[in-house]
Design a protein around this motif. Structure first.
Motif, PDB file in Angstrom:
ATOM      1  N   ASN A 367       2.603  -5.951  -8.318  1.00 45.68           N
ATOM      2  CA  ASN A 367       1.643  -5.799  -9.434  1.00 45.68           C
ATOM      3  C   ASN A 367       1.915  -4.527 -10.237  1.00 45.68           C
ATOM      4  O   ASN A 367       1.000  -3.819 -10.668  1.00 45.68           O
ATOM      5  CB  ASN A 367       0.204  -5.818  -8.920  1.00 45.68           C
ATOM      6  CG  ASN A 367      -0.225  -7.199  -8.462  1.00 45.68           C
ATOM      7  OD1 ASN A 367       0.381  -8.210  -8.847  1.00 45.68           O
ATOM      8  ND2 ASN A 367      -1.251  -7.269  -7.645  1.00 45.68           N
ATOM      9  N   GLY A 368       3.204  -4.240 -10.434  1.00 40.91           N
ATOM     10  CA  GLY A 368       3.603  -3.131 -11.278  1.00 40.91           C
ATOM     11  C   GLY A 368       3.503  -1.763 -10.644  1.00 40.91           C
ATOM     12  O   GLY A 368       3.776  -0.760 -11.313  1.00 40.91           O
ATOM     13  N   ARG A 369       3.158  -1.673  -9.354  1.00 38.13           N
ATOM     14  CA  ARG A 369       2.996  -0.380  -8.697  1.00 38.13           C
ATOM     15  C   ARG A 369       3.919  -0.287  -7.486  1.00 38.13           C
ATOM     16  O   ARG A 369       3.988  -1.216  -6.675  1.00 38.13           O
ATOM     17  CB  ARG A 369       1.546  -0.156  -8.260  1.00 38.13           C
ATOM     18  CG  ARG A 369       0.554  -0.189  -9.418  1.00 38.13           C
ATOM     19  CD  ARG A 369      -0.776   0.445  -9.048  1.00 38.13           C
ATOM     20  NE  ARG A 369      -1.503  -0.299  -8.027  1.00 38.13           N
ATOM     21  CZ  ARG A 369      -2.748  -0.003  -7.645  1.00 38.13           C
ATOM     22  NH1 ARG A 369      -3.391   1.037  -8.209  1.00 38.13           N
ATOM     23  NH2 ARG A 369      -3.362  -0.707  -6.725  1.00 38.13           N
ATOM     24  N   THR A 370       4.620   0.840  -7.378  1.00 34.38           N
ATOM     25  CA  THR A 370       5.411   1.103  -6.193  1.00 34.38           C
ATOM     26  C   THR A 370       4.527   1.745  -5.126  1.00 34.38           C
ATOM     27  O   THR A 370       3.457   2.268  -5.407  1.00 34.38           O
ATOM     28  CB  THR A 370       6.598   2.021  -6.520  1.00 34.38           C
ATOM     29  OG1 THR A 370       6.116   3.226  -7.103  1.00 34.38           O
ATOM     30  CG2 THR A 370       7.563   1.336  -7.478  1.00 34.38           C
ATOM     31  N   PHE A 371       5.004   1.726  -3.899  1.00 32.06           N
ATOM     32  CA  PHE A 371       4.202   2.179  -2.765  1.00 32.06           C
ATOM     33  C   PHE A 371       3.803   3.640  -2.909  1.00 32.06           C
ATOM     34  O   PHE A 371       4.600   4.503  -3.266  1.00 32.06           O
ATOM     35  CB  PHE A 371       4.982   1.987  -1.469  1.00 32.06           C
ATOM     36  CG  PHE A 371       4.268   2.489  -0.257  1.00 32.06           C
ATOM     37  CD1 PHE A 371       3.143   1.829   0.228  1.00 32.06           C
ATOM     38  CD2 PHE A 371       4.694   3.646   0.402  1.00 32.06           C
ATOM     39  CE1 PHE A 371       2.471   2.299   1.353  1.00 32.06           C
ATOM     40  CE2 PHE A 371       4.032   4.116   1.518  1.00 32.06           C
ATOM     41  CZ  PHE A 371       2.924   3.442   1.991  1.00 32.06           C
ATOM     42  N   ASN A 372       2.553   3.906  -2.592  1.00 32.91           N
ATOM     43  CA  ASN A 372       2.017   5.263  -2.548  1.00 32.91           C
ATOM     44  C   ASN A 372       1.206   5.389  -1.263  1.00 32.91           C
ATOM     45  O   ASN A 372       0.193   4.697  -1.100  1.00 32.91           O
ATOM     46  CB  ASN A 372       1.131   5.539  -3.764  1.00 32.91           C
ATOM     47  CG  ASN A 372       0.597   6.963  -3.801  1.00 32.91           C
ATOM     48  OD1 ASN A 372       0.485   7.631  -2.782  1.00 32.91           O
ATOM     49  ND2 ASN A 372       0.255   7.429  -4.995  1.00 32.91           N
ATOM     50  N   PRO A 373       1.626   6.252  -0.324  1.00 32.45           N
ATOM     51  CA  PRO A 373       0.917   6.332   0.959  1.00 32.45           C
ATOM     52  C   PRO A 373      -0.501   6.858   0.833  1.00 32.45           C
ATOM     53  O   PRO A 373      -1.285   6.722   1.786  1.00 32.45           O
ATOM     54  CB  PRO A 373       1.785   7.293   1.782  1.00 32.45           C
ATOM     55  CG  PRO A 373       2.523   8.099   0.767  1.00 32.45           C
ATOM     56  CD  PRO A 373       2.767   7.180  -0.386  1.00 32.45           C
ATOM     57  N   ASN A 374      -0.852   7.412  -0.309  1.00 26.80           N
ATOM     58  CA  ASN A 374      -2.196   7.958  -0.510  1.00 26.80           C
ATOM     59  C   ASN A 374      -3.105   7.030  -1.312  1.00 26.80           C
ATOM     60  O   ASN A 374      -4.197   7.437  -1.716  1.00 26.80           O
ATOM     61  CB  ASN A 374      -2.095   9.313  -1.225  1.00 26.80           C
ATOM     62  CG  ASN A 374      -1.286  10.318  -0.439  1.00 26.80           C
ATOM     63  OD1 ASN A 374      -1.490  10.476   0.757  1.00 26.80           O
ATOM     64  ND2 ASN A 374      -0.337  10.970  -1.105  1.00 26.80           N
ATOM     65  N   ARG A 375      -2.671   5.790  -1.534  1.00 23.21           N
ATOM     66  CA  ARG A 375      -3.451   4.857  -2.347  1.00 23.21           C
ATOM     67  C   ARG A 375      -3.679   3.559  -1.583  1.00 23.21           C
ATOM     68  O   ARG A 375      -2.749   2.994  -1.010  1.00 23.21           O
ATOM     69  CB  ARG A 375      -2.685   4.543  -3.651  1.00 23.21           C
ATOM     70  CG  ARG A 375      -3.424   3.609  -4.608  1.00 23.21           C
ATOM     71  CD  ARG A 375      -2.496   3.153  -5.752  1.00 23.21           C
ATOM     72  NE  ARG A 375      -1.414   2.298  -5.268  1.00 23.21           N
ATOM     73  CZ  ARG A 375      -0.137   2.452  -5.604  1.00 23.21           C
ATOM     74  NH1 ARG A 375       0.255   3.419  -6.407  1.00 23.21           N
ATOM     75  NH2 ARG A 375       0.781   1.629  -5.110  1.00 23.21           N
ATOM     76  N   VAL A 376      -4.916   3.091  -1.549  1.00 21.82           N
ATOM     77  CA  VAL A 376      -5.214   1.763  -1.020  1.00 21.82           C
ATOM     78  C   VAL A 376      -5.061   0.768  -2.162  1.00 21.82           C
ATOM     79  O   VAL A 376      -5.689   0.900  -3.208  1.00 21.82           O
ATOM     80  CB  VAL A 376      -6.632   1.695  -0.422  1.00 21.82           C
ATOM     81  CG1 VAL A 376      -6.985   0.266  -0.041  1.00 21.82           C
ATOM     82  CG2 VAL A 376      -6.737   2.619   0.793  1.00 21.82           C
ATOM     83  N   ASP A 377      -4.234  -0.243  -1.968  1.00 19.95           N
ATOM     84  CA  ASP A 377      -3.941  -1.197  -3.030  1.00 19.95           C
ATOM     85  C   ASP A 377      -4.877  -2.398  -3.022  1.00 19.95           C
ATOM     86  O   ASP A 377      -5.203  -2.945  -4.079  1.00 19.95           O
ATOM     87  CB  ASP A 377      -2.498  -1.677  -2.901  1.00 19.95           C
ATOM     88  CG  ASP A 377      -1.509  -0.539  -3.054  1.00 19.95           C
ATOM     89  OD1 ASP A 377      -1.193  -0.181  -4.199  1.00 19.95           O
ATOM     90  OD2 ASP A 377      -1.073   0.005  -2.012  1.00 19.95           O
ATOM     91  N   THR A 378      -5.301  -2.826  -1.837  1.00 17.39           N
ATOM     92  CA  THR A 378      -6.127  -4.024  -1.722  1.00 17.39           C
ATOM     93  C   THR A 378      -7.184  -3.792  -0.657  1.00 17.39           C
ATOM     94  O   THR A 378      -6.854  -3.393   0.473  1.00 17.39           O
ATOM     95  CB  THR A 378      -5.266  -5.245  -1.339  1.00 17.39           C
ATOM     96  OG1 THR A 378      -4.216  -5.412  -2.299  1.00 17.39           O
ATOM     97  CG2 THR A 378      -6.107  -6.511  -1.294  1.00 17.39           C
ATOM     98  N   ARG A 379      -8.446  -4.037  -1.009  1.00 18.33           N
ATOM     99  CA  ARG A 379      -9.551  -3.930  -0.048  1.00 18.33           C
ATOM    100  C   ARG A 379     -10.140  -5.308   0.187  1.00 18.33           C
ATOM    101  O   ARG A 379     -10.422  -6.042  -0.753  1.00 18.33           O
ATOM    102  CB  ARG A 379     -10.625  -2.967  -0.556  1.00 18.33           C
ATOM    103  CG  ARG A 379     -10.202  -1.506  -0.535  1.00 18.33           C
ATOM    104  CD  ARG A 379     -11.328  -0.585  -0.995  1.00 18.33           C
ATOM    105  NE  ARG A 379     -10.992   0.821  -0.783  1.00 18.33           N
ATOM    106  CZ  ARG A 379     -10.341   1.571  -1.668  1.00 18.33           C
ATOM    107  NH1 ARG A 379      -9.983   1.038  -2.852  1.00 18.33           N
ATOM    108  NH2 ARG A 379     -10.057   2.825  -1.393  1.00 18.33           N
ATOM    109  N   VAL A 380     -10.328  -5.665   1.459  1.00 19.76           N
ATOM    110  CA  VAL A 380     -10.911  -6.954   1.836  1.00 19.76           C
ATOM    111  C   VAL A 380     -12.031  -6.695   2.833  1.00 19.76           C
ATOM    112  O   VAL A 380     -12.148  -5.591   3.388  1.00 19.76           O
ATOM    113  CB  VAL A 380      -9.847  -7.893   2.440  1.00 19.76           C
ATOM    114  CG1 VAL A 380      -8.697  -8.130   1.460  1.00 19.76           C
ATOM    115  CG2 VAL A 380      -9.306  -7.326   3.764  1.00 19.76           C
TER     116      VAL A 380
END
Length: 467
Positions: A367-380
């Motif tokens: 989704n246009g974003r590379t991995f960032n260990p300080n960011r949550v990408d998806t919350r369920v």
């Protein structure tokens, strides 16, 4: 203890870095036994990650190993067991463990890929296998972002076998069982691993040496009139395997997530990186030797790596003796209930770009974003069922893996019954929908491409399961 290919190891005091020197015989023997501690219901194992010279019958290389073994020790357990693993890191870089496919907590000292064992240190893992965990073929390997492809491609991998009802079924229980861990290594003329350039990392590295449970071209014995059971693990960093046994169809009885509802008859089997399968082969041909082949497969990559290759011979199916009686495979195995309609649908677009990655140069994104260990990408939400669509507009395959919870592929061509998986191949220019339930465990975990160079270059997201 287990029966497996014979390994002899010794420490050479003359080696400056005290490398372990190992010799691997070119044979794969049937599995037997279970690794267990004296305590009932517990499985305990020490994994010593180190660098050493591995010598086979026709090859040698300086690789990473667990306990001097290539692949690492087989961990066998049953639902309800407690697993304790002591990881001793003797490498010159940090490492850790991911228990690929196991439905266990992603937090604490369980399947927690956020924790690391620095060089010279120890990390103790402990978790329980749920009482309702499906039997199947799983595996362990490092999951250090930026280093996953290097550590796996240098040899760090081992099998996890969860025993259960499938093992007791007719024909399956009476058949010899072989574990075939498929690995490839890119070695120079002296046996040292070659580091890929950026274009090779973009395509996903592939090596010039392919081993099957540490052996080159091993023989697998089958009795005339009997069956043989093969447990297959694609433990390569990038390579896909399109498998065929000459003149012998395969009856697939299990895949990533455990037993299938019924045996599936196959002339060939494609295994993307991270995928597993269990197949039965019947010795119903004229006795002799039949090649186990890796057929050409184009996984994309714009002609760099991953294009169409020649046919490779991985081993041989060799007739030995005769079965006392013929036992047919059951027509039905274990039904899988389809997941209910999802509470939410999401789309994940798999892409690539220039100059955005942590290492510079090429990068891969979701989704246009590379991995960032300080960011949550998806919350369920814990307990929810969701449907995820992976969209791949690129020119190369992306096998997508989700940690902690298996999923059902809901739009697989020709699929008449649901099955459980944890890796799904999203081919170039295609899209795939999967449905999963976030059961039992809250916490942060990952989803990513299992071409591990793509993961290292950014095609990974953090999934937070909120309790």
């Amino acid at each position: 203890m287990e029966a497996r290919m014979m390994i002899s190891c010794r420490v050479n005091p003359m080696e400056r870095r005290q490398f372990i020197r190992c010799a691997a015989a070119a044979a794969v023997t049937p599995l037997a036994g279970t690794l267990r501690a004296d305590e009932p219901g517990a499985v305990e194992l020490t994994l010593d990650a180190s660098e050493g010279r591995v010598e086979g019958d026709s090859w040698a290389g300086w690789l990473y190993t667990y306990n001097g073994l290539l692949p690492g020790p087989v961990l066998q357990a049953r639902p309800g067991d407690t697993v304790r693993i002591r990881l001793q890191n003797r490498l010159r870089e940090s490492t850790n463990l991911h228990f690929h496919g196991l439905h266990v907590p992603p937090t604490g000292n369980a399947d927690n890929s956020f924790v690391m064992a620095p060089p010279g240190e120890v990390f103790n893992y402990e978790f329980s296998i749920p009482a309702d965990h499906p039997p199947g073929t799983f595996w362990y390997h490092p999951h250090v972002h930026g280093s996953a492809a290097r550590q796996v491609s240098r040899g760090l991998a081992g099998a996890i076998l969860i025993r259960g009802e499938l093992d007791a079924m007719p024909a399956v229980a009476d058949s010899p069982e072989y574990l075939l861990v498929l690995q490839d290594f890119d070695l120079d003329s002296r046996g040292y691993p070659r580091e890929p350039n950026m274009m090779q990392r973009m395509a996903g590295r592939e090596g010039n040496l392919v081993t099957v449970s540490g052996a080159v071209n091993p023989a697998i014995a089958v009795a005339a009139g009997g069956w043989v059971r093969l447990r297959l693990i694609n433990a390569s960093a990038s390579r896909s395997y399109r498998l065929q046994v000459e003149e012998h169809p395969m009856a697939q009885i299990a895949n990533d997530g455990g037993p299938l509802p019924s045996p599936q008859q196959l002339d060939e089997l494609l295994l993307a990186p991270g995928e597993r399968a269990e197949v039965m082969i019947e010795g119903d041909r004229t006795p002799g030797a039949y090649r186990i082949l890796n057929l050409p497969y184009n996984r994309g990559g714009m002609g760099m790596i991953g294009g169409v290759r020649r046919v490779e011979v991985l081993g041989s199916l060799v007739y030995a003796g005769a079965a006392e009686r013929r036992i047919p495979l059951p027509e039905r195995l274990f039904p899988v209930d389809p997941l209910p309609q999802p509470s939410r649908r999401r789309s994940f677009v798999l892409g690539q770009g220039m100059g955005m990655g942590m290492m510079g140069g090429m990068s891969f994104s979701i989704n246009g974003r590379t991995f960032n260990p300080n960011r949550v990408d998806t919350r369920v939400r814990l307990g929810d069922v969701e449907e995820w669509e992976f969209v791949n507009p690129s020119m190369m395959d992306h096998p997508m893996h989700v940690h902690t919870n298996p999923f059902q592929v809901v739009d697989a061509a020709g699929a008449s019954e649901p099955t459980w998986k944890d890796v799904v191949l999203v081919r170039a220019g295609s899209r795939v929908r999967v449905r999963m339930k976030f059961s039992d465990y809250a916490g942060r975990t990952f989803y990513h491409c299992h071409i591990l160079d793509h993961e290292d270059l950014g095609m990974m997201g953090i999934l937070e399961i909120q309790g």
